[in-house]
Structures are given as structure tokens and as C-alpha cells.
Design a protein around this motif. Structure first.
Motif, short mmCIF file in Angstrom:
data_model
loop_
_atom_site.label_atom_id
_atom_site.label_comp_id
_atom_site.label_asym_id
_atom_site.label_seq_id
_atom_site.Cartn_x
_atom_site.Cartn_y
_atom_site.Cartn_z
N PHE A 1 15.50 1.86 -66.26
CA PHE A 1 16.42 2.66 -65.85
C PHE A 1 16.55 4.00 -66.56
O PHE A 1 17.03 3.93 -67.62
CB PHE A 1 17.79 1.87 -65.58
N PHE A 2 16.40 4.97 -65.98
CA PHE A 2 16.52 6.32 -66.63
C PHE A 2 17.61 6.92 -66.39
O PHE A 2 18.18 7.20 -65.12
CB PHE A 2 15.20 7.15 -66.46
N LEU A 3 18.45 7.49 -67.48
CA LEU A 3 19.81 8.23 -67.23
C LEU A 3 19.54 9.61 -66.99
O LEU A 3 18.96 10.28 -67.46
CB LEU A 3 20.77 7.85 -68.32
N THR A 4 20.15 10.08 -65.74
CA THR A 4 20.06 11.37 -65.29
C THR A 4 21.61 12.05 -65.32
O THR A 4 22.43 11.38 -64.58
CB THR A 4 19.48 11.73 -63.95
N LYS B 1 28.59 14.12 -63.96
CA LYS B 1 28.30 13.09 -62.77
C LYS B 1 26.74 12.66 -63.37
O LYS B 1 26.22 13.34 -64.13
CB LYS B 1 28.10 13.39 -61.49
N PHE B 2 26.63 11.33 -63.24
CA PHE B 2 25.22 10.72 -63.48
C PHE B 2 24.89 9.59 -62.62
O PHE B 2 25.50 9.08 -61.93
CB PHE B 2 25.48 10.24 -65.08
N ASP B 3 23.73 9.27 -62.81
CA ASP B 3 22.76 8.35 -62.08
C ASP B 3 21.84 7.82 -62.92
O ASP B 3 21.36 8.08 -63.96
CB ASP B 3 22.31 8.99 -60.76
N CYS B 4 21.44 6.30 -62.50
CA CYS B 4 20.58 5.53 -63.15
C CYS B 4 19.37 5.45 -62.19
O CYS B 4 19.57 4.81 -61.29
CB CYS B 4 21.04 4.22 -63.79
N THR C 1 17.30 14.55 -67.40
CA THR C 1 17.13 13.05 -67.56
C THR C 1 16.60 12.76 -68.83
O THR C 1 15.73 13.24 -69.69
CB THR C 1 15.96 12.57 -66.47
N PHE C 2 17.11 11.61 -69.45
CA PHE C 2 17.03 11.16 -70.92
C PHE C 2 15.54 10.57 -70.91
O PHE C 2 15.07 9.85 -70.02
CB PHE C 2 18.24 10.19 -71.41
N GLY D 1 25.40 6.03 -69.60
CA GLY D 1 26.15 7.13 -68.75
C GLY D 1 27.46 7.63 -68.90
O GLY D 1 27.92 8.75 -69.49
N TYR D 2 28.36 6.50 -69.06
CA TYR D 2 29.81 7.16 -69.34
C TYR D 2 30.02 7.42 -71.04
O TYR D 2 30.73 8.14 -71.28
CB TYR D 2 30.65 5.66 -69.41
#
Length: 77
Positions: free
Chosen positions: A3-6, A61-64, A22-23, A37-38
Motif C-alpha cells: 500500500f503506497f501513501l499518496t 488529504k491522503f489515500d493508500c 506518493t511516497f 497517512g495521519y
């Protein structure tokens, strides 16, 4: 699967967002990615500072994103 954090940083005042970032290093599951993400969002807001966050009404805001990754231990010839 990893899972990549964006993350996306936005300004409510300007009604604009910066391009997503994206990390490059993945997380082994959704839970770890969400926690990260938090944490990353909190750290970035602290780095920006209270004055700038309030002045521009900055939010993050972020998404995985779940992605299949290649076997990193495999050597290419």
C-alpha cells in the motif's frame, strides 16, 4: 501487494491543491498505511506552522493505493 501513501495538500481559501505526492516506500498493509497517512499529515501541518495553516486554511488529504510489487529479492541479469 503493498500500500503506497499518496498525499495532497490543499488550501480552502484558494480552492487549489498541489499535485499529489506518493511516497516511494510501500506499507505492508492498509492499516499501517492509514496510520502513516495521519502521522505524515500531522507532521507536515506542524512543519508549515499554525500561522500559515490558519491564513491559507491548509488541509491535507491522503489515500493508500494498493499495488502489486515485483519481487525485490529477485536479481535481474
Amino acid at each position: 501487494m503493498e500500500f503506497f501513501l499518496t498525499v495532497i495538500m490543499c488550501s480552502a481559501i484558494g480552492n487549489v491543491c498541489l499535485p499529489p505526492y506518493t511516497f516511494p516506500d510501500g506499507n505492508k498493509n492498509a492499516y499501517e498505511c492509514m496510520i502513516r497517512g495521519y502521522e505524515e499529515s500531522k507532521n507536515k501541518l506542524i512543519e508549515i506552522g499554525e500561522e500559515q495553516v490558519n491564513e491559507h486554511e491548509i488541509y491535507i488529504k491522503f489515500d493508500c493505493i494498493k499495488m502489486k510489487t515485483e519481487n525485490k529479492s529477485k536479481l535481474s541479469t
